[in-house]
Each structure stands twice: as C-alpha cells, then as structure tokens.
Design an enzyme around this catalytic site. Structure first.
Site, PDB file in Angstrom:
ATOM      1  N   ASP A 251       5.595  -4.556  12.349  1.00 16.03           N
ATOM      2  CA  ASP A 251       5.288  -4.930  10.969  1.00 16.03           C
ATOM      3  C   ASP A 251       3.906  -4.416  10.591  1.00 16.03           C
ATOM      4  O   ASP A 251       2.893  -5.043  10.873  1.00 16.03           O
ATOM      5  CB  ASP A 251       5.345  -6.475  10.915  1.00 16.03           C
ATOM      6  CG  ASP A 251       5.061  -7.018   9.554  1.00 16.03           C
ATOM      7  OD1 ASP A 251       5.507  -6.424   8.569  1.00 16.03           O
ATOM      8  OD2 ASP A 251       4.379  -8.065   9.483  1.00 16.03           O
ATOM      9  N   CYS A 306       2.696  -6.942  -4.094  1.00 14.77           N
ATOM     10  CA  CYS A 306       1.809  -5.959  -3.472  1.00 14.77           C
ATOM     11  C   CYS A 306       0.764  -5.462  -4.449  1.00 14.77           C
ATOM     12  O   CYS A 306       1.066  -5.191  -5.605  1.00 14.77           O
ATOM     13  CB  CYS A 306       2.597  -4.734  -3.036  1.00 14.77           C
ATOM     14  SG  CYS A 306       3.801  -5.089  -1.802  1.00 14.77           S
ATOM     15  N   ARG A 402      -1.568  -6.395   9.907  1.00 19.93           N
ATOM     16  CA  ARG A 402      -0.520  -5.635   9.214  1.00 19.93           C
ATOM     17  C   ARG A 402      -1.163  -4.530   8.385  1.00 19.93           C
ATOM     18  O   ARG A 402      -0.622  -3.463   8.202  1.00 19.93           O
ATOM     19  CB  ARG A 402       0.257  -6.583   8.295  1.00 19.93           C
ATOM     20  CG  ARG A 402       1.384  -5.913   7.560  1.00 19.93           C
ATOM     21  CD  ARG A 402       2.246  -6.953   6.838  1.00 19.93           C
ATOM     22  NE  ARG A 402       3.560  -6.413   6.631  1.00 19.93           N
ATOM     23  CZ  ARG A 402       3.905  -5.688   5.569  1.00 19.93           C
ATOM     24  NH1 ARG A 402       3.019  -5.449   4.624  1.00 19.93           N
ATOM     25  NH2 ARG A 402       5.115  -5.207   5.453  1.00 19.93           N
TER      26      ARG A 402
END
Ligand code: XMP
Length: 490
Positions: A251, A306, A402
C-alpha cells in the site's frame, strides 16, 4: 535537445467523464452478463469489486460482507499487527462450516448457569464435555426450558441429551445436513478418533452459507480477505499471511520507487498469499513490477478525498493511467485493479473497458453500515466519516509511510488527503447490488458477456463538456432520490 516549449507539447490524459462506452449491437441481456474476474493471479471473484484499505472503509465487518457478496475487502493497516491478525481470523472464521471456537458446557454446571452462558455467547445449544474435552452429551434451550419453568437447579448432566450424533473433521455440508434431517437435530459436534471435541457444525451455519452462493471463498471454503501492508512492513505481511490472508496489497501512493520495489519483491518471496503492488499510473512503472507482482493497482490521485495532485502537482487522470498499466500487464497476464475516483457504476465499467480486471472503491462504500465509524447528523441529514489515508488525522494514526513520509511526531505533516463526511447509505449489499447491476447494464450496451469481452471489445467515444452536462439529469428538479444516482456534492 528538447526545448522548454517543446516540453509543453504534451499528450492528453483522460478520465472517466471524458469518455463514454460506444453502444453496439448486443446479444446479451444485462443479467446474463458474467462479472467473474481475477483480482490477482490466483484469486478469482464473482464480483469485480474491492473495498479500499482505508480506516473509514474496511475492517473485518466490511471485509466479511464484501466476500459474502462475491467481492473482496482489503483491511486497512492503521492498526497494530495483532489486530490485523485478529481481523483476518475473524473474516476467515465467519460462515465457516466447522466452528472451531465452540461454546461448551460442563456436566456439573446448573441449567441456570448454562442458560445464562448461552444467552451471553449468543448460542442456542452447546456440546457438554468433560475436562479432557470428551463429548458426553449436548444441551439446548429446549432441554433446559422445562427445568427453568419449575425452577429446578439441576445439573446439566440430568438435562442434556446423551445420545450424541457426531461426525469427523472431513464431513461435508451435505453429509452434515443429512445427519441433521435423519436425526432431527440442529447441531453435530465434530470429534477426533478418541471422541475429543474439535468443532461443531450447525444447521444455522449451513443455511447461512447457502444464502451466499456467489461468495468469494478459498479452497477450504473460508471467505477471502485482502490485507494492506506498508511498503516496508515485512512483519505485517508475514503475520497476515500466516493468519490466512489471501491477497496482500503493498500500500503505497507511489510504488514506482526503487526501495519500494525491492521491498515488495522481498515480501512477495516470503509469503504464500498473492501480492498486489501499487499504486502506479504509467507503463514504465508496470514494466518495473510485472515480473514479480501477482496484480497491479492503479491510481495516482483520483480518489475523492485525495489532494495528491494539487499538493504535489503530480498525477495521471485515471482512464489513461489504467490503459497505460493494462497495456503492459495484459502481456504478462497480471490482473489490474483500478483504484479511486469511481463515483458511479458507469465509471466502474469504463475502468474495465480501459483494461482493469477489477475496481476498488472508498467513498462509495464509506457511507454503508459495514464501514467503521458512527452515523453523524448534520441539518437533519445522516453522514458517516470518510477520510484520506494521507490526511493529517489518518497519518497521525499510523499510515504516513504510504506517502513515503516519515511519521515524525513533532514535525508538521504535509498531508495528501482530506477528512470528510459522506452521506449515510444503509447496507453494503444494496450498494453493491446497484454497482454491479449498473456494470452489467454497461455490458449489455456494449454486447459483452464477460469482463474479458468488455476489455477486448468495448470502444469509447470522446465527450465534450456539453456532452457531460447532457449525460446527467438536467433541466429538472429531482423529486425522489434514485438508489444509484446522487448529484455531485461539489
Ligand atoms: P475513492 O474515490 O473511491 O478513492 O474514495 C479511494 C482511494 O483513494 C486513495 N487514497 C488516497 N489518495 N490521498 C490520496 O492521494 C489520500 O489521503 C488517500 N486516501 C486514500 C486510495 O488509493 C483509496 O483506495
């Protein structure tokens, strides 16, 4: 040598709203369209859908329901490794034919004690075993009731049925059911050669499994589950693998990175589970991963929460990203997962036509009952929390790597996501039904019988801004909310 001006002579990259599937003559009805697919080299699903590895989307409850409905959930990694292990085990145990964690009674307990215990543990019957685990009998609510009514404090050994029908570990669902019908019983204790209890099969369990005949199951009939692991988290990967995870997802927001690739390679060689690597958005990235990855995940900044593209200035509109990766992956038979930016079922089937084998969604599922978190009410409307794993809140709970950022406690984060709320939607089952039903409608319009057909045959047309407006409800006031259409929030 290229001039700066020439550098601005750039190729165009497209996303969902830029294109539509071109309708063609069709010989198939939508409900006949087969949505079977591979999410990774060795894991097949009847529904080409994954729930995102986010702490407001997928924990064991979501993963269990996703697998029952034929898709797969990917457990997020903002939790200690022990919790990852427990969550995997919880999904694996759900709907298991043979229950291993059996609630048992002891012969010298009183019927009142056993009644209370069964209520607390939520079971309606229990095998009675001695201190070695030998099965002596079986006791159910029906056995106990007459004693409770007269208030007798008898021991379980008096009330239990001592002629017990048992079976061995290799019993099938059909054999167990036959035993139950023949002897008019609802539970069959599983014993080893010496009569020691090793498990229990219940009628309720068998019927529940039947309800989910399209469920995603492993070779032992247990539900499938995915687990997100950090780019350098070998220990979580190995622990999840040992616990029985089917697919691990490396991830990372940008997997086309030398050290991430090396670490992913190492993880791949030390686990049995399939390993999907992501996220990427270009052909070169796919090329760098395709020799060892069991699946590739695509998406650089398309997600609803995002801010990667605005914060970093980097990204790739999702349809072009999928096609870039799929062109390489399909040469090597590596499945492609389109992750992020999907708002409607139409987007999902467009992703498939661009080369994806399956789609991953976050915001679409975050508002369902199975997602973690409470329902909140604002101005009379119900919402559930939904946040980016690169948001300040989520990074503080653990997942900064991440974004290849050090989670340094006293430094300020540079987030790549926001914390938000998403409308409350009810059950996952009905959301997924709308999503898959819409994808099948798309398959009907392009005459595709299977996911492979969509990938091979579907064609696109380009849509102008005017065409986009035309495609949504327009010039009307919507009076009743449709189950599969919500006007965009902004
Ligand atoms: P949707 O659009 O389905 O997207 O809500 C879910 C996917 O978004 C990614 N994700 C992030 N991307 N910053 C990002 O740039 C973030 O904070 C963030 N959190 C999640 C992720 O790939 C997820 O599956």
């Amino acid at each position: 040598e290229q001039t700066f001006l020439e550098k601005l002579n750039v190729p165009e990259a497209l996303t969902f709203d830029d294109v539509l599937l071109r309708p063609t003559e069709s010989h198939i009805e939508p409900e006949e369209a087969n949505t079977r697919t591979n999410v990774s080299k060795n894991v097949e699903l009847s529904v080409p859908v994954l729930s995102a590895a986010m702490d407001t989307v997928t924990e064991s409850e979501m993963a269990t329901e996703m697998a029952r409905q034929g898709g797969i959930g990917v457990l997020h990694r903002n939790m200690p490794i022990e919790e990852t292990v427990q969550s995997v085990e919880r999904v694996k145990r759900a709907d298991e034919l043979i229950i291993r964690d059996v609630v048992t009674a002891a012969p010298e307990q009183t019927v009142q004690e056993v009644d209370q215990m069964m209520n607390e543990r939520g079971v309606s019957g229990a095998p009675v075993v001695d201190e070695d685990g030998m099965v002596l009998g079986i006791i159910s609510g029906t056995d106990i009731r007459p004693y409770l009514e007269v208030g007798d404090r008898d021991e379980v050994r008096e009330a239990m049925t001592d002629e017990v029908i048992t079976a061995a570990d290799d019993v099938t669902a059909r054999e167990a059911l036959e035993l139950m019908y023949e002897h008019k019983i609802e539970r069959v204790p599983i014993v080893d050669d010496s009569g020691i209890l090793t498990g229990l099969v219940t009628m309720q369990g068998i019927l529940q499994r039947r309800e989910y005949d399209d469920a995603a199951r492993d070779a032992d009939g247990r539900l499938r589950v995915g687990v997100a692991v950090g780019p350098f988290e070998d220990d979580r990967a190995v622990a999840a693998d040992d616990a029985g995870a089917d697919v691990l997802f490396i991830d990372c927001a940008h997997a086309h990175n030398r050290s991430v690739i090396e670490s992913a390679q190492e993880i791949t060689s030390s686990v049995e589970a399939d390993v999907v690597v992501g996220n990427i958005g270009t052909a070169e990235a796919a090329q760098a991963l395709v020799d060892f990855a069991d699946g590739l995940k695509v998406g650089i900044g398309p997600g609803s929460i995002c801010t990667t593209r605005v914060v970093s200035g980097a990204g790739m509109p999702q349809m072009t990203a999928i096609a870039n990766v799929a062109d390489v992956a399909s040469q090597h038979d590596v499945p492609v997962i389109a992750d992020g930016g999907i708002r409607y079922s139409g987007d999902a089937i467009k992703a498939v036509a661009a080369g994806a084998d399956a789609v991953m969604l976050g915001s679409y599922f975050a508002g369902t009952d199975e997602a973690p978190g409470r329902i909140i009410t604002r101005n009379g409307k119900k919402y559930k929390q939904y946040r980016g794993m690169g948001s300040v809140g989520a990074m503080q709970s653990g997942g900064g790597d991440r974004y290849l950022k050090e989670a340094d406690e006293d430094e300020e984060y540079v987030p790549e996501g926001v914390e938000a709320a998403t409308p409350y939607k009810g059950s996952l089952e009905s959301e997924l039904h709308q999503l898959v039903g819409g994808m099948q409608s798309g398959m009907g319009y392009v005459g595709a019988e299977s996911i492979a057909d969509v990938k091979e045959e579907a064609e696109f047309v380009r849509v102008s801004p005017a065409g986009q407006t035309e495609g949504h409800p327009h010039d009307v006031m919507i009076t009743d909310e449709a189950p599969n259409y919500k006007p965009r929030e902004n």
